[in-house]
Design a protein around this motif. Structure first.
Motif, PDB file in Angstrom:
ATOM      1  N   VAL A   4       0.854  -1.185   0.000  1.00 31.01           N
ATOM      2  CA  VAL A   4       0.000   0.000   0.000  1.00 31.01           C
ATOM      3  C   VAL A   4       0.889   1.234   0.000  1.00 31.01           C
ATOM      4  CG1 VAL A   4      -1.751   1.296   1.248  1.00 31.01           C
ATOM      5  CG2 VAL A   4      -1.811  -1.212   1.257  1.00 31.01           C
ATOM      6  N   ARG A   5       0.657   2.145  -0.919  1.00 29.33           N
ATOM      7  CA  ARG A   5       1.473   3.354  -1.008  1.00 29.33           C
ATOM      8  C   ARG A   5       0.811   4.452  -0.193  1.00 29.33           C
ATOM      9  NH1 ARG A   5       5.587   4.609  -4.013  1.00 29.33           N
ATOM     10  NH2 ARG A   5       5.300   2.744  -5.265  1.00 29.33           N
ATOM     11  N   LEU A   6       1.540   4.979   0.776  1.00 32.78           N
ATOM     12  CA  LEU A   6       1.031   6.045   1.625  1.00 32.78           C
ATOM     13  C   LEU A   6       1.682   7.356   1.234  1.00 32.78           C
ATOM     14  CD1 LEU A   6       1.225   4.269   5.094  1.00 32.78           C
ATOM     15  CD2 LEU A   6      -0.682   4.340   3.508  1.00 32.78           C
ATOM     16  N   VAL A   7       0.922   8.431   1.283  1.00 33.21           N
ATOM     17  CA  VAL A   7       1.434   9.748   0.942  1.00 33.21           C
ATOM     18  C   VAL A   7       1.184  10.682   2.110  1.00 33.21           C
ATOM     19  CG1 VAL A   7       1.341  11.670  -0.689  1.00 33.21           C
ATOM     20  CG2 VAL A   7       0.892   9.346  -1.486  1.00 33.21           C
ATOM     21  N   PHE A   8       2.240  11.390   2.544  1.00 34.47           N
ATOM     22  CA  PHE A   8       2.112  12.271   3.692  1.00 34.47           C
ATOM     23  C   PHE A   8       2.525  13.692   3.345  1.00 34.47           C
ATOM     24  CE2 PHE A   8       1.396   8.637   6.020  1.00 34.47           C
ATOM     25  CZ  PHE A   8       2.461   7.756   6.013  1.00 34.47           C
ATOM     26  N   ILE A   9       1.867  14.651   3.943  1.00 35.15           N
ATOM     27  CA  ILE A   9       2.367  16.021   3.984  1.00 35.15           C
ATOM     28  C   ILE A   9       3.026  16.172   5.343  1.00 35.15           C
ATOM     29  CG2 ILE A   9       1.755  18.463   4.069  1.00 35.15           C
ATOM     30  CD1 ILE A   9       1.452  17.317   1.347  1.00 35.15           C
ATOM     31  N   CYS A  10       4.309  16.487   5.375  1.00 30.15           N
ATOM     32  CA  CYS A  10       5.028  16.566   6.632  1.00 30.15           C
ATOM     33  C   CYS A  10       5.353  18.015   6.968  1.00 30.15           C
ATOM     34  CB  CYS A  10       6.316  15.753   6.572  1.00 30.15           C
ATOM     35  SG  CYS A  10       5.964  13.986   6.604  1.00 30.15           S
ATOM     36  N   GLY A 216       6.271  -3.229   5.777  1.00 31.05           N
ATOM     37  CA  GLY A 216       6.290  -3.633   4.380  1.00 31.05           C
ATOM     38  C   GLY A 216       5.745  -2.613   3.406  1.00 31.05           C
ATOM     39  N   GLN A 217       5.433  -1.415   3.870  1.00 33.79           N
ATOM     40  CA  GLN A 217       4.839  -0.399   3.012  1.00 33.79           C
ATOM     41  C   GLN A 217       5.898   0.343   2.188  1.00 33.79           C
ATOM     42  OE1 GLN A 217       1.559   0.099   2.859  1.00 33.79           O
ATOM     43  NE2 GLN A 217       0.917  -1.160   4.595  1.00 33.79           N
ATOM     44  N   SER A 218       5.471   0.838   1.026  1.00 31.36           N
ATOM     45  CA  SER A 218       6.249   1.818   0.277  1.00 31.36           C
ATOM     46  C   SER A 218       5.669   3.179   0.624  1.00 31.36           C
ATOM     47  CB  SER A 218       6.144   1.567  -1.233  1.00 31.36           C
ATOM     48  OG  SER A 218       6.767   0.348  -1.575  1.00 31.36           O
ATOM     49  N   VAL A 219       6.487   4.037   1.193  1.00 30.85           N
ATOM     50  CA  VAL A 219       5.978   5.308   1.717  1.00 30.85           C
ATOM     51  C   VAL A 219       6.598   6.478   0.955  1.00 30.85           C
ATOM     52  CG1 VAL A 219       5.774   6.767   3.767  1.00 30.85           C
ATOM     53  CG2 VAL A 219       5.709   4.284   4.002  1.00 30.85           C
ATOM     54  N   PHE A 220       5.743   7.402   0.552  1.00 30.19           N
ATOM     55  CA  PHE A 220       6.192   8.606  -0.154  1.00 30.19           C
ATOM     56  C   PHE A 220       5.918   9.803   0.754  1.00 30.19           C
ATOM     57  CE2 PHE A 220       6.546  11.951  -3.161  1.00 30.19           C
ATOM     58  CZ  PHE A 220       7.303  11.470  -4.226  1.00 30.19           C
ATOM     59  N   ILE A 221       6.951  10.554   1.063  1.00 31.16           N
ATOM     60  CA  ILE A 221       6.835  11.692   1.974  1.00 31.16           C
ATOM     61  C   ILE A 221       7.061  12.987   1.207  1.00 31.16           C
ATOM     62  CG2 ILE A 221       7.752  12.816   4.036  1.00 31.16           C
ATOM     63  CD1 ILE A 221       8.640  10.086   5.042  1.00 31.16           C
ATOM     64  N   VAL A 231       9.376  11.484  10.567  1.00 35.63           N
ATOM     65  CA  VAL A 231       8.615  10.313  10.108  1.00 35.63           C
ATOM     66  C   VAL A 231       9.552   9.276   9.496  1.00 35.63           C
ATOM     67  CG1 VAL A 231       6.847   9.507   8.502  1.00 35.63           C
ATOM     68  CG2 VAL A 231       6.538  11.674   9.716  1.00 35.63           C
ATOM     69  N   ALA A 232      10.449   9.722   8.616  1.00 32.64           N
ATOM     70  CA  ALA A 232      11.345   8.794   7.921  1.00 32.64           C
ATOM     71  C   ALA A 232      12.208   8.004   8.897  1.00 32.64           C
ATOM     72  CB  ALA A 232      12.220   9.559   6.935  1.00 32.64           C
ATOM     73  N   ASN A 233      12.766   8.685   9.892  1.00 38.21           N
ATOM     74  CA  ASN A 233      13.604   8.003  10.886  1.00 38.21           C
ATOM     75  C   ASN A 233      12.811   6.976  11.680  1.00 38.21           C
ATOM     76  OD1 ASN A 233      15.880   9.458  10.198  1.00 38.21           O
ATOM     77  ND2 ASN A 233      15.569  11.022  11.763  1.00 38.21           N
ATOM     78  N   PHE A 234      11.558   7.307  11.978  1.00 35.37           N
ATOM     79  CA  PHE A 234      10.733   6.435  12.813  1.00 35.37           C
ATOM     80  C   PHE A 234      10.331   5.160  12.078  1.00 35.37           C
ATOM     81  CE2 PHE A 234       6.532   5.193  14.552  1.00 35.37           C
ATOM     82  CZ  PHE A 234       6.900   4.948  15.873  1.00 35.37           C
ATOM     83  N   ILE A 235       9.971   5.276  10.798  1.00 37.27           N
ATOM     84  CA  ILE A 235       9.398   4.133  10.083  1.00 37.27           C
ATOM     85  C   ILE A 235      10.415   3.379   9.242  1.00 37.27           C
ATOM     86  CG2 ILE A 235       7.160   5.295   9.973  1.00 37.27           C
ATOM     87  CD1 ILE A 235       7.660   5.891   7.047  1.00 37.27           C
ATOM     88  N   ASN A 236      11.627   3.881   9.105  1.00 40.58           N
ATOM     89  CA  ASN A 236      12.592   3.309   8.171  1.00 40.58           C
ATOM     90  C   ASN A 236      12.897   1.836   8.446  1.00 40.58           C
ATOM     91  OD1 ASN A 236      14.454   3.610   5.931  1.00 40.58           O
ATOM     92  ND2 ASN A 236      16.096   3.503   7.453  1.00 40.58           N
ATOM     93  N   GLY A 237      12.864   1.430   9.692  1.00 42.77           N
ATOM     94  CA  GLY A 237      13.218   0.059  10.045  1.00 42.77           C
ATOM     95  C   GLY A 237      12.183  -0.978   9.664  1.00 42.77           C
ATOM     96  N   VAL A 238      10.944  -0.564   9.399  1.00 40.38           N
ATOM     97  CA  VAL A 238       9.885  -1.544   9.112  1.00 40.38           C
ATOM     98  C   VAL A 238       9.308  -1.418   7.706  1.00 40.38           C
ATOM     99  CG1 VAL A 238       9.230  -1.689  11.548  1.00 40.38           C
ATOM    100  CG2 VAL A 238       8.041  -0.075  10.045  1.00 40.38           C
ATOM    101  N   THR A 239       9.639  -0.334   6.991  1.00 41.53           N
ATOM    102  CA  THR A 239       9.079  -0.138   5.652  1.00 41.53           C
ATOM    103  C   THR A 239       9.907  -0.853   4.596  1.00 41.53           C
ATOM    104  OG1 THR A 239      10.340   1.925   5.487  1.00 41.53           O
ATOM    105  CG2 THR A 239       8.038   2.096   6.174  1.00 41.53           C
ATOM    106  N   HIS A 243      10.474   7.076   0.183  1.00 40.33           N
ATOM    107  CA  HIS A 243      10.836   8.124  -0.762  1.00 40.33           C
ATOM    108  C   HIS A 243      10.525   9.472  -0.119  1.00 40.33           C
ATOM    109  CE1 HIS A 243      11.215   5.259  -4.104  1.00 40.33           C
ATOM    110  NE2 HIS A 243      10.118   4.693  -3.647  1.00 40.33           N
ATOM    111  N   MET A 244      11.410  10.455  -0.328  1.00 43.59           N
ATOM    112  CA  MET A 244      11.176  11.799   0.180  1.00 43.59           C
ATOM    113  C   MET A 244      11.320  12.794  -0.980  1.00 43.59           C
ATOM    114  SD  MET A 244      13.274  11.610   3.776  1.00 43.59           S
ATOM    115  CE  MET A 244      12.637  13.170   4.411  1.00 43.59           C
TER     116      MET A 244
END
Length: 253
Positions: A4-10, A216-221, A231-239, A243-244
């Protein structure tokens, strides 16, 4: 199940006060040019790090000032942010040097004061400290230095009168006037670019802090500032991959 691709506004969110009043005060009333209710030479809006630092210098200079804070404590922004509670501002206590200026350059959290007990290193030894330590520090800073802070005061409708004075009102419609206005409220609202599909974006202020939601997610920030890196530092170990995307290269202090 596919990825699932997640998109965030940070971005950081900090809304200070609403721009409204109950209509009982007319902004074009000529009396605004003659009366000076609750007058202070300096009005400072916000008791975060910036507001407290300028208050320290005003206090030391013997100026007539008052800091207005909407919450019941100083640094209220840090009650929620950063959402993962780990600051990205370094707290390097052991530099191997005795030069105070050199050491201060490696201390990104302490405010300037004449009280050596108000060094952030006395509140946390962590290189990237917890935000709760900064909250404790900021409130001790305001209390120990006897800074003039008026809490639970949400200010709105700031205007400059014809006589050159600034006037504003609190949530109870009490009017205040001052000669100099200093706004130290930080970012006022989320940064949300508009594009097709922007309704699928989840803002930094509403993100889950449960790591299992990102496995297991692909995350776009969107963004490469403090919130994005938080956010990137927090989730990097499980994703699977992070992408930023930013408008410009990352700039560090």
């Amino acid at each position: 199940m596919g990825l699932v691709r997640l998109v965030f506004i940070c971005c950081f969110v900090f809304v200070y006060g609403e721009n409204k009043h109950d209509g009982s005060i007319k902004h074009d009333d000529p009396m605004l040019n003659t009366e000076t209710p609750n007058y202070k030479e300096y009005c400072v809006i916000g008791a975060g790090p910036g507001g407290l630092q300028i208050a320290y210098f005003l206090e030391n200079a013997g100026r007539d000032y008052l800091v207005f804070e909407k919450d019941h404590m100083a640094g209220s922004f840090f009650q929620k942010y950063p959402i993962h509670r780990r600051l990205l501002s370094i707290n390097k206590i052991f530099t191997g040097k005795t030069n105070k200026e050199f050491n201060m350059r490696h201390d990104w959290n302490s405010l300037i004061s004449n009280d050596d007990s108000l060094k952030f290193g006395k509140y946390s030894k962590e290189f990237y400290p917890n935000a709760d330590s900064l909250l404790e520090y900021l409130n001790d800073y305001a209390t120990k230095l006897n800074l003039k802070v008026q809490y639970n005061s949400t200010m709105h409708d700031i205007l400059k009168r014809k006589d050159g004075l600034f006037q504003m009102w609190d949530q109870h419609n009490n009017a205040y006037t001052c000669k100099y206005m200093i706004v130290a409220t930080g970012v006022s609202e989320p940064i949300a670019p508009k594009f097709a599909g922007d309704h699928l974006i989840e803002g930094y202020e509403n993100l889950s802090t449960n790591l299992s939601d990102y496995k297991g997610q692909s995350v776009f920030i969107f963004g490469r500032g403090n919130a994005a890196n938080d956010v990137a530092n927090f989730i990097n170990g499980v994703t699977a991959v992070v992408h930023m995307l930013g408008r410009s290269p990352t700039r560090l202090a």
